[in-house]
Write an enzyme that holds these catalytic residues in place. Structure first.
Site, PDB file in Angstrom:
ATOM      1  N   ASP A 243       0.831  -1.217   0.000  1.00 27.46           N
ATOM      2  CA  ASP A 243       0.000   0.000   0.000  1.00 27.46           C
ATOM      3  C   ASP A 243       0.860   1.260   0.000  1.00 27.46           C
ATOM      4  O   ASP A 243       0.334   2.361  -0.149  1.00 27.46           O
ATOM      5  CB  ASP A 243      -0.953   0.012   1.205  1.00 27.46           C
ATOM      6  CG  ASP A 243      -0.226  -0.235   2.515  1.00 27.46           C
ATOM      7  OD1 ASP A 243       0.424  -1.287   2.632  1.00 27.46           O
ATOM      8  OD2 ASP A 243      -0.296   0.627   3.397  1.00 27.46           O
ATOM      9  N   ASN A 244       2.159   1.093   0.183  1.00 30.75           N
ATOM     10  CA  ASN A 244       3.049   2.259   0.170  1.00 30.75           C
ATOM     11  C   ASN A 244       3.955   2.268  -1.051  1.00 30.75           C
ATOM     12  O   ASN A 244       4.963   2.969  -1.065  1.00 30.75           O
ATOM     13  CB  ASN A 244       3.890   2.287   1.450  1.00 30.75           C
ATOM     14  CG  ASN A 244       3.033   2.530   2.685  1.00 30.75           C
ATOM     15  OD1 ASN A 244       1.965   3.127   2.581  1.00 30.75           O
ATOM     16  ND2 ASN A 244       3.481   2.059   3.828  1.00 30.75           N
TER      17      ASN A 244
END
Ligand code: AMP
Ligand code: MG
Length: 478
Positions: A243-244
């Site tokens: 997600d990063n």
């Protein structure tokens, strides 16, 4: 004004939740990025517009504020996430590109889970400084436009001052957005997200034989280039969850990140990374792992026949390691002023990092000592082993066809003189938050805009002390 609602809103409602922000009656601006506003031609009055919006006034601009839905693998475990403490205000269309404008720390969203949706002043000062320093270092990154004092205290280990950061990115789409579409939505949503992403960032892949494979390949290229840049300056992201990992290849999510001082590939600062999953030297493996997750999520679009899709995906995945190595060595060779044609250069790079590890040499000062006027006692170049390496390096340099002057210039542009040293940054943040006085912080933000020229303040050269570094910890969600 070149401000409009975010194009992300073209996606179906499953991809976001509309937000209304609970007002911050006592909000105040404490840091404004004049250089960035000039670069993107954002009028200064825009800061006032954001402030009145934060204070709860109706805004003619910020009418379509939302939080994004996404999933992600965190430390290897798959889970539903989403923007828990950020809100996209819309898009700024600069002269070259569009940037999403996002608030960080502006309160809870439907994806906040047990979090308060807030951010501490300390963490936002740190994100501002490090992201802008990354930009100064020539690395693709989210930008920090402003910090607002939220006017409220928030609970962490103790009560702390709260703040809101205004962050800009070409796009906040991430590997985890594709994982969300694939595992929580349906085939149509996955196709929609893919088409959106291709139109926005990689329109050229539409002409290619297999646009999906070409798309993944382009994202991989950008990510390998990015990680090679991180390794160029000793940057440890600290939380490379899927997600990063941005599809656009921008560095983002500055939480537990830090810069390595003494070279050791196992360097980790994050308080929750006890296994060293996201250690400095593991970053290349982590990015490949994340790209495999992206490939898996897109599998149904690679080919309708699953066996065929798997076979095509496998070939692509198998190319990652070789492609990473090319990006890495190209970067490291540039750092020492050699070309990729110099066949013995790769062994020389490997030798140098081995020496640095053996001697616990400072990463930045070792390279700076080769090409900048650095006080020799700050570098390891007087040591016998390093002298021997240098003799070999000079021999290989003689084989280069470009002039010494040009190679020196190239090295100077790759090797910074200084970076935000952890101890230096923490002390600055300590005094800034204690005295609630921001002038030293404003100055620091300007200094890091150009880390390739000799700084006036000699303390910027100095690595954090060993004992301080050994007990230094960084945190997520602060
Ligand atoms: P990160 O590890 O920083 O990428 O965060 C993982 C997830 O936790 C994201 O969905 C964040 O939005 C969320 N998150 C982090 N801190 C907070 C907070 N204080 N309140 C709500 N959500 C948060
Ligand atoms: Mg995140």
């Amino acid at each position: 004004m070149n401000f409009k609602q975010a194009t992300y809103l073209y996606l179906s409602r499953d991809f976001y939740s509309k937000l209304s922000i609970k007002p911050f009656d006592n909000a105040n601006v404490i840091q404004w990025n004049f250089a960035l506003t000039k670069e993107l031609e954002i009028p200064e009055g825009f800061g006032e517009d954001i402030l009145s919006f934060l204070k709860g006034k109706q805004s003619e601009y910020f009418k379509h504020v939302f939080a994004q839905a996404y999933a992600g693998h965190q430390f290897g475990h798959f889970t539903m996430l989403g923007d828990g403490r950020t809100a996209v205000l819309g898009e700024w269309v600069g002269n070259q590109e569009a940037y999403e404008i996002q608030l960080k720390g502006s309160g809870p969203t439907p994806y906040s889970r047990r979090g308060d949706g807030k951010a501490t002043l300390r963490a936002m000062l740190r994100e501002y400084l490090i992201s802008e320093a990354m930009h100064g270092l020539g690395i693709s990154t989210s930008r920090s436009l402003a910090i607002y004092d939220s006017g409220e205290k928030i609970q962490r280990n103790a009560l702390e001052d709260g703040a809101i950061l205004v962050r800009l990115m070409k796009s906040h789409l991430r590997v985890g957005t594709f994982e969300y579409a694939r595992y929580f939505l349906d085939h149509r949503a996955l196709v929609q997200l893919f088409d959106f992403c291709v139109d926005r960032f990689y329109p050229e892949v539409k002409q290619e034989e297999n646009p999906v494979l070409s798309f993944i390949s382009r994202v991989a290229e950008k990510q390998f280039d990015l990680i090679a840049h991180w390794m160029r300056v000793g940057f440890i992201h600290g939380v490379m969850n899927t997600d990063n990992t941005a599809i656009s290849g921008e560095t983002f999510d500055y939480g537990p990140c830090a810069f390595m001082n003494r070279y050791d590939p196992m360097t980790v600062y994050s308080s929750i990374d006890s296994q060293g999953r996201y250690a400095f030297g593991n970053q290349p493996n982590c990015i490949q792992w994340n790209l495999v997750r992206l490939t898996e999520a897109l599998l149904p679009l690679i080919a309708t026949d699953e066996k065929k899709a798997i076979s095509l995906a496998t070939s692509l995945i198998e190319s990652f390691e070789g492609r990473w190595k090319s990006s890495y060595y190209a970067m490291m060779l540039e750092k020492i002023g050699l070309s990729t044609q110099n066949t013995e250069g790769i062994a020389l790079v490997d030798n140098l990092v081995t020496l640095m590890k053996q001697h616990g040499a400072d990463y930045i000062l070792t390279f700076a000592g080769l090409c900048h006027p650095v006080e020799p006692s700050l570098t390891p170049w007087e040591k016998l082993d390093f002298k021997a390496w240098k003799a070999r390096w000079l021999q290989l340099s003689d084989k280069e066809t470009t002039s010494i002057a040009n190679r020196l210039k190239q090295m100077q542009s790759k090797n910074p003189l200084f970076i935000p040293r952890n101890e230096w940054v923490e002390k600055l943040i300590d005094s800034t938050t204690k005295e609630h006085s921001f002038s030293a912080f404003h100055e620091a933000a300007k200094i890091f805009a150009n880390p390739f020229i000799l700084p006036k303040d000699p303390s910027l050269f100095i690595p954090s002390s060993e004992s301080w570094e050994d007990s230094y910890k960084t945190y997520c969600g602060t």
